[in-house]
Design an enzyme around this catalytic site. Structure first.
Site, PDB file in Angstrom:
ATOM      1  N   LYS A 223       0.834  -1.218   0.000  1.00 32.18           N
ATOM      2  CA  LYS A 223       0.000   0.000   0.000  1.00 32.18           C
ATOM      3  C   LYS A 223       0.863   1.260   0.000  1.00 32.18           C
ATOM      4  CE  LYS A 223      -3.204   3.056   0.536  1.00 32.18           C
ATOM      5  NZ  LYS A 223      -4.130   3.456  -0.544  1.00 32.18           N
ATOM      6  N   CYS A 277      -3.536  11.121   0.453  1.00 34.15           N
ATOM      7  CA  CYS A 277      -2.724   9.893   0.423  1.00 34.15           C
ATOM      8  C   CYS A 277      -1.307  10.153  -0.070  1.00 34.15           C
ATOM      9  CB  CYS A 277      -3.360   8.874  -0.521  1.00 34.15           C
ATOM     10  SG  CYS A 277      -5.094   8.629  -0.281  1.00 34.15           S
ATOM     11  N   ARG A 345      -8.064  18.963   0.406  1.00 35.08           N
ATOM     12  CA  ARG A 345      -7.002  18.542   1.346  1.00 35.08           C
ATOM     13  C   ARG A 345      -5.606  18.651   0.713  1.00 35.08           C
ATOM     14  NH1 ARG A 345      -9.507  12.915   3.280  1.00 35.08           N
ATOM     15  NH2 ARG A 345     -10.185  12.962   1.117  1.00 35.08           N
TER      16      ARG A 345
HETATM   17  N1  SAJ Z   1      -1.081  14.746 -10.003  1.00 32.09           N
HETATM   18  C1  SAJ Z   1      -0.171  15.370 -10.874  1.00 32.09           C
HETATM   19  N2  SAJ Z   1       0.206  14.720 -12.024  1.00 32.09           N
HETATM   20  C2  SAJ Z   1      -0.298  13.473 -12.324  1.00 32.09           C
HETATM   21  C3  SAJ Z   1      -1.198  12.849 -11.423  1.00 32.09           C
HETATM   22  C4  SAJ Z   1      -1.578  13.516 -10.274  1.00 32.09           C
HETATM   23  O1  SAJ Z   1       0.288  16.486 -10.632  1.00 32.09           O
HETATM   24  O2  SAJ Z   1       0.038  12.944 -13.391  1.00 32.09           O
HETATM   25  C5  SAJ Z   1      -1.471  15.442  -8.782  1.00 32.09           C
HETATM   26  C6  SAJ Z   1      -2.963  15.728  -8.717  1.00 32.09           C
HETATM   27  O3  SAJ Z   1      -3.240  16.973  -9.307  1.00 32.09           O
HETATM   28  C7  SAJ Z   1      -3.229  15.734  -7.211  1.00 32.09           C
HETATM   29  C8  SAJ Z   1      -2.218  14.737  -6.675  1.00 32.09           C
HETATM   30  O4  SAJ Z   1      -1.207  14.595  -7.683  1.00 32.09           O
HETATM   31  O5  SAJ Z   1      -2.953  17.009  -6.661  1.00 32.09           O
HETATM   32  C9  SAJ Z   1      -2.806  13.360  -6.360  1.00 32.09           C
HETATM   33  O6  SAJ Z   1      -3.543  12.969  -7.493  1.00 32.09           O
HETATM   34  P1  SAJ Z   1      -4.002  11.384  -7.701  1.00 32.09           P
HETATM   35  O7  SAJ Z   1      -4.489  11.278  -9.099  1.00 32.09           O
HETATM   36  O8  SAJ Z   1      -2.912  10.493  -7.265  1.00 32.09           O
HETATM   37  O9  SAJ Z   1      -5.291  11.232  -6.783  1.00 32.09           O
HETATM   38  P2  SAJ Z   1      -5.398  10.758  -5.275  1.00 32.09           P
HETATM   39  O10 SAJ Z   1      -4.574  11.582  -4.361  1.00 32.09           O
HETATM   40  O11 SAJ Z   1      -6.843  10.643  -4.985  1.00 32.09           O
HETATM   41  O12 SAJ Z   1      -4.719   9.289  -5.301  1.00 32.09           O
HETATM   42  C10 SAJ Z   1      -5.544   8.166  -5.276  1.00 32.09           C
HETATM   43  C11 SAJ Z   1      -4.705   7.061  -4.712  1.00 32.09           C
HETATM   44  N3  SAJ Z   1      -5.569   5.942  -4.463  1.00 32.09           N
HETATM   45  C12 SAJ Z   1      -5.535   5.359  -3.241  1.00 32.09           C
HETATM   46  O13 SAJ Z   1      -4.826   5.751  -2.351  1.00 32.09           O
HETATM   47  C13 SAJ Z   1      -6.437   4.227  -3.080  1.00 32.09           C
HETATM   48  C14 SAJ Z   1      -3.637   6.641  -5.686  1.00 32.09           C
HETATM   49  O14 SAJ Z   1      -3.017   5.440  -5.218  1.00 32.09           O
HETATM   50  C15 SAJ Z   1      -4.215   6.360  -7.028  1.00 32.09           C
HETATM   51  O15 SAJ Z   1      -3.141   6.039  -7.924  1.00 32.09           O
HETATM   52  C16 SAJ Z   1      -4.915   7.598  -7.538  1.00 32.09           C
HETATM   53  O16 SAJ Z   1      -5.983   7.870  -6.598  1.00 32.09           O
HETATM   54  C17 SAJ Z   1      -5.509   7.354  -8.930  1.00 32.09           C
HETATM   55  O17 SAJ Z   1      -5.034   6.435  -9.613  1.00 32.09           O
HETATM   56  O18 SAJ Z   1      -6.359   8.128  -9.318  1.00 32.09           O
END
Ligand code: SAJ
Length: 448
Positions: A223, A277, A345
């Site tokens: 994880k 996360c 967040r």
């Molecule tokens: N981000 C970037 N560039 C990218 C992808 C994301 O700058 O290419 C930024 C986003 O804008 C955001 C942050 O990173 O600010 C996180 O984005 P995220 O797409 O990772 O979304 P989260 O934070 O909701 O991550 C969740 C996580 N899922 C779990 O913890 C179960 C992550 O493991 C997943 O990979 C992600 O969702 C997903 O795949 O959407």
């Protein structure tokens, strides 16, 4: 014969009462899904208002979570989900899920107060043959070093003998809590084979994704690694954007062509990494390194991503200065941490605004998803010298660029998420540039 023998069959038959400790964005959907899967579920939380809201069949979780409110009302209405703040009620449960917050503090060390409190509340009420499963994200080694000692000391039971201990990390995402809970593969970290069988019986009652059995440590590593991996990937994209800023290259074109190469997947650069996360889990993965954590790749990626809001603000201000705009008022489009979400967040916009303020700039913020900033876009933009896009909300993709040009004091737009089409922006008379790509003055024809 282990006291755990036969637990899997009783779980299969939905004969065992289940308790969920912690009714947040992990525990509440888990409680609801289990209750509508046939289990009698007791939800336990320290927040009396949250407990009361759920007992009334009302969903206390903000944001759009398809199906959750209806499922909660159904579970409570059918008497299959009850809630309490009283830990004594845990004595009824035979399977207990721990879904509490596991933050890291300012020196990046895990904070387990809520986890320890949950174990302390559960342990004295455990009876032989019970199963405790931690769903919270925890550092590798925490089950052995924190959870099992606390449960054994408080109950007199032995993990793997007359007490089942498991770690099944959650994989939820805001906006898709129930969907992810049903469809995502899960890792079943178990103290022993009987526990693994009982966990498989429990999770296969609602998980359509693959269920992989593993050791407790492997589950902890999986994880934290999956989120740390994403943080490092994003850091690479941001590093490439900064190289392109310095070299005059176009990171959006470069990543597109790199990704033509098999096995490459450069993610999207941006003004930072938010959410609950990704900013936290790399530090949980690094924790076993002790003092070495700060010098790890994980820390380096965290440092780069945390610096992006300030770097992006610096790039915006430098571009405005280049256009002769000093002490600008900037229209900042996007406040949530993720596109098409109201979740703020750890949003990168917050440090971005701090950097603007520190540089003497003023700003107006718009975000169609965030209550505080969902006013009329054109009212926000009017009177601003220039605009910057920080979040790739769909609402911005289709915006009227001619109207944007008219509303701005200067026709300058810096897009940190490649939301707008560069050609359409130029046609509308905007001086448009993206984070990590040449400013408008640099002819890009060489790559045409
Ligand atoms: N981000 C970037 N560039 C990218 C992808 C994301 O700058 O290419 C930024 C986003 O804008 C955001 C942050 O990173 O600010 C996180 O984005 P995220 O797409 O990772 O979304 P989260 O934070 O909701 O991550 C969740 C996580 N899922 C779990 O913890 C179960 C992550 O493991 C997943 O990979 C992600 O969702 C997903 O795949 O959407």
């Amino acid at each position: 014969m282990s006291e755990l023998a036969g637990l899997a069959a009783r779980v299969e038959a939905r004969e065992v009462p289940v308790a969920v400790v912690g009714l947040g964005y992990v525990g509440l959907p888990a409680a609801c899904i289990l209750a509508t899967t046939g289990f009698r579920v007791l939800g336990v939380d320290t927040k009396a208002d949250r407990v009361a809201s759920i007992a009334r069949g009302e969903n206390p979780i903000e944001g759009d979570e398809p199906g959750l409110s209806e499922m909660l009302a159904q579970a409570v209405g059918a008497g299959r989900l009850q809630t309490t703040t009283d830990p004594d009620a845990l004595g009824e449960a035979r399977v207990i899920l721990i879904c509490v917050d596991t933050p890291v503090d300012t020196d990046h060390r895990p904070r387990y107060e809520a986890l320890r409190a949950a174990c302390a509340a559960i342990a004295p009420r455990l009876i032989a043959g019970a199963l405790v499963i931690v769903e919270s994200t925890i550092s590798p080694g925490t089950m052995e070093a924190v959870v099992i000692p606390a449960l054994e000391a408080g109950s007199g039971l032995r993990a793997g003998d007359d007490l089942g201990v498991g770690h099944c990390p959650e994989r939820v995402m805001p906006g898709r809590l129930l969907l992810n809970m049903r469809t995502m593969a899960r890792v079943l970290g178990a103290s022993d084979p009987e526990t693994a069988r009982a966990m498989r019986a429990l999770y296969s009652s609602f998980v359509e994704g693959q269920l992989d059995e593993a050791s407790l440590l492997t589950a902890e590593l999986v994880k934290t690694a999956e989120n740390a991996y994403r943080d490092v990937q994003i850091a690479f994209a941001n590093q490439l954007a900064l190289v392109c800023e310095a070299a005059g290259g176009d990171v959006w074109r470069v990543r597109e062509l790199v990704n033509r190469s098999p096995g490459r997947n450069v993610l999207l650069p941006g003004p930072g990494v938010g959410g609950h996360c990704i900013p936290k889990d790399p530090w949980l993965l690094a924790a076993p390194l002790g003092e070495g954590a700060e010098g790890s790749l994980l820390a380096s990626a965290r440092g780069l991503n945390d610096a992006m809001p300030g770097r992006a603000a610096g790039i915006v201000l430098a571009e405005l200065r280049a256009q002769g705009i000093e002490s600008p008022r900037v229209a900042v489009l996007g406040y949530s941490y993720l596109e098409n979400s109201d979740d703020t967040r750890n949003s990168p916009t917050v440090p971005f605004l701090e950097a603007l303020r520190a540089a003497g700039a003023t700003y107006a913020v718009h975000d169609p998803w965030v209550e505080e900033f969902r006013g009329d876009l054109w009212e926000v933009v009017r009177g601003c010298d220039a605009a910057t896009i920080l979040v790739a909300h769909d609402e911005y993709r289709g915006m009227d660029l001619g109207r944007l040009r008219e509303a701005l004091g200067h026709p300058v737009v810096i897009d940190t998420r490649a939301v707008l089409d560069a050609g359409a922006a130029a046609s509308a008379g905007l001086l448009y540039r993206r984070l990590g790509s040449p400013p408008p003055a640099v002819p890009a024809h060489r790559d045409a």
